[in-house]
Design a protein around this motif. Structure first.
Motif, PDB file in Angstrom:
ATOM      1  N   THR A 262      -6.820 -21.222 -18.428  1.00  0.00           N
ATOM      2  CA  THR A 262      -6.702 -20.276 -19.588  1.00  0.00           C
ATOM      3  C   THR A 262      -7.518 -20.656 -20.741  1.00  0.00           C
ATOM      4  OG1 THR A 262      -4.589 -21.018 -20.528  1.00  0.00           O
ATOM      5  CG2 THR A 262      -4.341 -19.596 -18.598  1.00  0.00           C
ATOM      6  N   GLU A 263      -7.240 -20.199 -21.878  1.00  0.00           N
ATOM      7  CA  GLU A 263      -7.826 -20.634 -23.292  1.00  0.00           C
ATOM      8  C   GLU A 263      -7.328 -21.700 -23.723  1.00  0.00           C
ATOM      9  OE1 GLU A 263      -7.947 -17.326 -26.120  1.00  0.00           O
ATOM     10  OE2 GLU A 263      -9.178 -16.119 -24.728  1.00  0.00           O
ATOM     11  N   ASN A 264      -5.815 -21.844 -23.422  1.00  0.00           N
ATOM     12  CA  ASN A 264      -5.210 -23.189 -23.992  1.00  0.00           C
ATOM     13  C   ASN A 264      -4.356 -24.074 -23.015  1.00  0.00           C
ATOM     14  OD1 ASN A 264      -3.107 -21.622 -23.429  1.00  0.00           O
ATOM     15  ND2 ASN A 264      -2.584 -21.336 -25.682  1.00  0.00           N
ATOM     16  N   SER A 265      -4.640 -23.804 -21.634  1.00  0.00           N
ATOM     17  CA  SER A 265      -3.812 -24.472 -20.814  1.00  0.00           C
ATOM     18  C   SER A 265      -4.549 -24.593 -19.239  1.00  0.00           C
ATOM     19  CB  SER A 265      -2.514 -24.018 -20.647  1.00  0.00           C
ATOM     20  OG  SER A 265      -2.292 -22.685 -20.025  1.00  0.00           O
ATOM     21  N   VAL A 266      -3.877 -25.253 -18.347  1.00  0.00           N
ATOM     22  CA  VAL A 266      -4.274 -24.912 -16.855  1.00  0.00           C
ATOM     23  C   VAL A 266      -2.764 -24.815 -16.385  1.00  0.00           C
ATOM     24  CG1 VAL A 266      -5.313 -25.915 -14.869  1.00  0.00           C
ATOM     25  CG2 VAL A 266      -6.348 -26.549 -17.025  1.00  0.00           C
ATOM     26  N   ILE A 267      -2.785 -23.680 -15.523  1.00  0.00           N
ATOM     27  CA  ILE A 267      -1.390 -23.382 -14.906  1.00  0.00           C
ATOM     28  C   ILE A 267      -1.746 -23.594 -13.197  1.00  0.00           C
ATOM     29  CG2 ILE A 267       0.199 -21.670 -14.441  1.00  0.00           C
ATOM     30  CD1 ILE A 267      -0.735 -20.011 -16.921  1.00  0.00           C
ATOM     31  N   TYR A 268      -0.715 -24.411 -12.796  1.00  0.00           N
ATOM     32  CA  TYR A 268      -0.792 -24.888 -11.371  1.00  0.00           C
ATOM     33  C   TYR A 268       0.618 -24.298 -10.751  1.00  0.00           C
ATOM     34  CZ  TYR A 268      -3.896 -28.348 -13.203  1.00  0.00           C
ATOM     35  OH  TYR A 268      -5.103 -28.863 -13.618  1.00  0.00           O
ATOM     36  N   ASP A 269       0.516 -23.534  -9.793  1.00  0.00           N
ATOM     37  CA  ASP A 269       1.401 -22.717  -8.956  1.00  0.00           C
ATOM     38  C   ASP A 269       1.646 -23.816  -7.675  1.00  0.00           C
ATOM     39  OD1 ASP A 269       1.882 -19.596  -9.717  1.00  0.00           O
ATOM     40  OD2 ASP A 269       0.047 -20.264 -10.432  1.00  0.00           O
ATOM     41  N   TYR A 270       3.123 -23.853  -7.445  1.00  0.00           N
ATOM     42  CA  TYR A 270       3.265 -24.898  -6.193  1.00  0.00           C
ATOM     43  C   TYR A 270       4.413 -24.340  -5.651  1.00  0.00           C
ATOM     44  CZ  TYR A 270       7.245 -26.223  -9.215  1.00  0.00           C
ATOM     45  OH  TYR A 270       8.528 -26.328  -9.999  1.00  0.00           O
ATOM     46  N   ALA A 271       4.538 -24.628  -4.283  1.00  0.00           N
ATOM     47  CA  ALA A 271       5.133 -24.160  -3.237  1.00  0.00           C
ATOM     48  C   ALA A 271       6.773 -24.274  -3.398  1.00  0.00           C
ATOM     49  CB  ALA A 271       4.809 -24.265  -1.634  1.00  0.00           C
ATOM     50  N   GLN A 272       7.066 -25.444  -3.551  1.00  0.00           N
ATOM     51  CA  GLN A 272       8.275 -26.054  -3.428  1.00  0.00           C
ATOM     52  C   GLN A 272       8.400 -27.599  -4.145  1.00  0.00           C
ATOM     53  OE1 GLN A 272       9.720 -27.262   0.428  1.00  0.00           O
ATOM     54  NE2 GLN A 272       8.201 -28.908   0.394  1.00  0.00           N
ATOM     55  N   ALA A 273       9.858 -27.697  -4.588  1.00  0.00           N
ATOM     56  CA  ALA A 273       9.976 -29.214  -5.257  1.00  0.00           C
ATOM     57  C   ALA A 273      10.369 -29.952  -4.091  1.00  0.00           C
ATOM     58  CB  ALA A 273      11.173 -29.060  -6.249  1.00  0.00           C
ATOM     59  N   ARG A 274      10.031 -31.335  -3.795  1.00  0.00           N
ATOM     60  CA  ARG A 274       9.358 -31.933  -4.769  1.00  0.00           C
ATOM     61  C   ARG A 274       7.837 -31.498  -4.914  1.00  0.00           C
ATOM     62  NH1 ARG A 274       7.789 -37.887  -3.687  1.00  0.00           N
ATOM     63  NH2 ARG A 274       5.923 -36.576  -3.641  1.00  0.00           N
ATOM     64  N   PHE A 275       7.141 -31.835  -6.207  1.00  0.00           N
ATOM     65  CA  PHE A 275       6.047 -31.532  -6.503  1.00  0.00           C
ATOM     66  C   PHE A 275       5.381 -32.803  -7.267  1.00  0.00           C
ATOM     67  CE2 PHE A 275       2.407 -30.375  -9.117  1.00  0.00           C
ATOM     68  CZ  PHE A 275       1.568 -29.698  -8.120  1.00  0.00           C
ATOM     69  N   PRO A 276       4.190 -33.003  -6.846  1.00  0.00           N
ATOM     70  CA  PRO A 276       3.512 -32.935  -5.489  1.00  0.00           C
ATOM     71  C   PRO A 276       4.270 -33.123  -4.093  1.00  0.00           C
ATOM     72  CG  PRO A 276       2.180 -34.143  -7.044  1.00  0.00           C
ATOM     73  CD  PRO A 276       3.454 -34.477  -7.566  1.00  0.00           C
ATOM     74  N   ASP A 277       4.146 -32.658  -3.060  1.00  0.00           N
ATOM     75  CA  ASP A 277       4.877 -32.764  -2.093  1.00  0.00           C
ATOM     76  C   ASP A 277       4.797 -33.980  -1.388  1.00  0.00           C
ATOM     77  OD1 ASP A 277       6.057 -30.906   0.483  1.00  0.00           O
ATOM     78  OD2 ASP A 277       4.793 -32.434   1.406  1.00  0.00           O
ATOM     79  N   VAL A 278       5.822 -34.636  -0.661  1.00  0.00           N
ATOM     80  CA  VAL A 278       6.132 -36.014  -0.358  1.00  0.00           C
ATOM     81  C   VAL A 278       4.941 -36.401   0.536  1.00  0.00           C
ATOM     82  CG1 VAL A 278       8.433 -36.122  -0.718  1.00  0.00           C
ATOM     83  CG2 VAL A 278       7.692 -35.273   1.445  1.00  0.00           C
ATOM     84  N   TYR A 279       4.210 -35.666   1.194  1.00  0.00           N
ATOM     85  CA  TYR A 279       3.110 -35.618   1.940  1.00  0.00           C
ATOM     86  C   TYR A 279       2.014 -36.579   1.219  1.00  0.00           C
ATOM     87  CZ  TYR A 279      -1.549 -34.912   4.063  1.00  0.00           C
ATOM     88  OH  TYR A 279      -2.723 -35.040   4.373  1.00  0.00           O
ATOM     89  N   TRP A 280       1.906 -36.305   0.038  1.00  0.00           N
ATOM     90  CA  TRP A 280       0.848 -36.972  -0.739  1.00  0.00           C
ATOM     91  C   TRP A 280       1.181 -38.548  -0.994  1.00  0.00           C
ATOM     92  CZ3 TRP A 280      -3.738 -34.757  -0.448  1.00  0.00           C
ATOM     93  CH2 TRP A 280      -3.568 -33.423  -0.341  1.00  0.00           C
ATOM     94  N   ASP A 281       2.408 -38.787  -0.867  1.00  0.00           N
ATOM     95  CA  ASP A 281       2.797 -40.096  -1.123  1.00  0.00           C
ATOM     96  C   ASP A 281       1.986 -41.313  -0.521  1.00  0.00           C
ATOM     97  OD1 ASP A 281       4.502 -39.261  -2.786  1.00  0.00           O
ATOM     98  OD2 ASP A 281       6.415 -39.546  -1.672  1.00  0.00           O
ATOM     99  N   ASN A 282       1.611 -40.978   0.724  1.00  0.00           N
ATOM    100  CA  ASN A 282       0.800 -41.982   1.765  1.00  0.00           C
ATOM    101  C   ASN A 282      -0.571 -41.555   1.651  1.00  0.00           C
ATOM    102  OD1 ASN A 282       3.438 -43.390   2.269  1.00  0.00           O
ATOM    103  ND2 ASN A 282       4.176 -41.886   3.626  1.00  0.00           N
ATOM    104  N   GLN A 283      -1.059 -40.730   0.971  1.00  0.00           N
ATOM    105  CA  GLN A 283      -2.350 -40.289   0.937  1.00  0.00           C
ATOM    106  C   GLN A 283      -3.145 -41.485   0.119  1.00  0.00           C
ATOM    107  OE1 GLN A 283      -3.571 -38.290   3.395  1.00  0.00           O
ATOM    108  NE2 GLN A 283      -1.348 -38.807   3.911  1.00  0.00           N
ATOM    109  N   PRO A 284      -4.551 -41.522   0.238  1.00  0.00           N
ATOM    110  CA  PRO A 284      -5.372 -42.289  -0.755  1.00  0.00           C
ATOM    111  C   PRO A 284      -4.989 -41.993  -2.444  1.00  0.00           C
ATOM    112  CG  PRO A 284      -6.503 -41.871   0.861  1.00  0.00           C
ATOM    113  CD  PRO A 284      -5.374 -41.025   1.053  1.00  0.00           C
ATOM    114  N   ASN A 285      -4.701 -42.797  -3.321  1.00  0.00           N
ATOM    115  CA  ASN A 285      -4.421 -42.486  -4.631  1.00  0.00           C
ATOM    116  C   ASN A 285      -2.940 -41.957  -4.794  1.00  0.00           C
ATOM    117  OD1 ASN A 285      -6.943 -43.659  -5.898  1.00  0.00           O
ATOM    118  ND2 ASN A 285      -7.651 -42.259  -5.077  1.00  0.00           N
ATOM    119  N   GLY A 286      -2.194 -41.658  -3.866  1.00  0.00           N
ATOM    120  CA  GLY A 286      -0.921 -40.974  -3.904  1.00  0.00           C
ATOM    121  C   GLY A 286      -1.066 -39.763  -4.883  1.00  0.00           C
ATOM    122  N   VAL A 287       0.092 -39.620  -6.040  1.00  0.00           N
ATOM    123  CA  VAL A 287       0.093 -38.433  -6.623  1.00  0.00           C
ATOM    124  C   VAL A 287      -0.678 -38.794  -7.998  1.00  0.00           C
ATOM    125  CG1 VAL A 287       2.248 -37.662  -5.458  1.00  0.00           C
ATOM    126  CG2 VAL A 287       2.344 -39.159  -7.585  1.00  0.00           C
TER     127      VAL A 287
END
Length: 353
Positions: A262-287
């Motif tokens: 937007t003009e003054n922000s970036v909005i991120y819609d996510y599916a569920q908490a925890r966000f970022p999903d725990v899947y990303w914890d073990n990916q390169p660079n994590g969260v």
């Protein structure tokens, strides 16, 4: 003869001991000492959790385990919040952050249901705490159960205690910060203490400070706004991805199913908490998230000249053109709308939109 008699007597004693040791517990035995492995059972408000079932102390199944009451540990009175249903989101199929990339795909896997904060699994005694615990006051409670098996029925008052805590809304592991890149050469320029914590409780490093607030009733969104040192906000399009070879490093766009600048922000819609999903914890660079604000937006940058927090920190200003490279990491533990306001020790150029 005496030796024979003594030997025979010893055999009889040994046989008696072995018989006693091998004697089976009566079918239908129901112990007075049934318990849980954890006492207290610790639960965060609004966070799903399953607790291992009862330790039966040689009691023989099958069991029929019924919740009788949950009482305030201090007053002994029934806590009615445990017996009131509220609406929660239930996943019919497992969420896959790599493939469930649209709201349509996500909604096909989940439904809204009315649920109690605590459910006791009848056969095992497992305790299932649902997101409806968000409506339970923090405190300590006593759990009363009724357990039935073929031998009879017993009541177990205060079989364990339950401690309900206010949740940790979000976690951050390292100081947020930005470093500088010279536009012409691509060389990075760093000043002392750029990456040092100034105040960890306020999410403040030497050159970056973040404020976070949550609307529990809002949609699942992260709204990121970035301000300069004078309170001027950068447009959403100024927050660009950081190149890494032929691709880009993670931003919250990597983890969200929808991103809107937007003009003054970036909005991120996510599916569920925890966000970022725990899947990303073990990916390169994590969260970790990496952003760039290019030099077209930056008038000047402040850097630490004298470092003695919290008593004294002084800054000088560098007016050379620089690209800012920002890094931070967050884990948001409960659903809702989070407003994340990031304040940089930098000055935005006037007249750039």
């Amino acid at each position: 003869m005496k030796t024979i008699y003594k030997f025979s007597a010893m055999l009889l004693i040994l046989a008696s001991i072995m018989a006693a040791g091998c004697k089976k517990v009566d079918v239908g035995y129901l112990s007075d000492n049934i318990r849980y492995g954890a006492n207290p059972v610790v639960v965060d408000k609004g966070v799903f959790k399953i607790v291992t079932g009862i330790i039966p102390d040689n009691s023989t199944p099958p069991f029929k385990i019924t919740l009788l009451d949950v009482r305030n540990k201090e007053t002994g009175k029934r806590e009615e919040a445990f017996f009131k249903e509220s609406e929660i989101t239930v996943w019919k199929e497992k969420y896959d952050p790599k493939t469930d990339t649209t709201l349509e795909l996500i909604n096909a896997k989940r439904v809204k249901e009315m649920s109690l904060p605590l459910q006791v699994i009848e056969k095992s005694g497992q305790l299932m705490f649902t997101q409806a615990t968000d409506n339970v006051p923090p405190g300590e409670y006593l759990l009363d159960l009724q357990i039935e098996n073929p031998n009879g029925t017993k009541k177990y008052e205060g079989i364990t205690s339950i401690k309900v805590n206010n949740p940790v809304l979000y976690e951050i592991s390292t100081a947020p910060y930005f470093i500088l890149v010279e536009p012409g050469t691509g060389n990075s320029k760093r000043y002392p203490h750029d990456v040092d914590w100034f105040d960890i409780n306020k999410i403040q490093s030497a050159n970056t400070k973040i404020n976070v607030s949550r609307d529990a009733n809002g949609p699942n969104q992260i709204i990121l706004k970035v301000y300069d040192k004078n309170g001027k906000v950068f447009p959403g399009k100024a927050l660009e991805k950081r190149p890494s070879g032929n691709t880009f490093l993670n931003t919250w766009e990597t983890f969200a199913y929808k991103t809107t600048a937007t003009e003054n922000s970036v909005i991120y819609d996510y599916a569920q908490a925890r966000f970022p999903d725990v899947y990303w914890d073990n990916q390169p660079n994590g969260v970790f998230c990496y952003y760039r604000i290019y030099d077209k937006w930056i008038e000047s940058v402040d850097y630490v000249d004298a470092w003695n927090p919290p008593n004294s920190v002084t800054y000088k200003t560098d007016s050379n053109p620089y690209i800012l490279q920002i890094r931070f990491d967050f884990k948001f533990n409960l659903p809702g709308t989070y407003h994340v306001d990031m304040h940089l020790k930098a000055t935005k150029k006037d007249g750039v939109n």
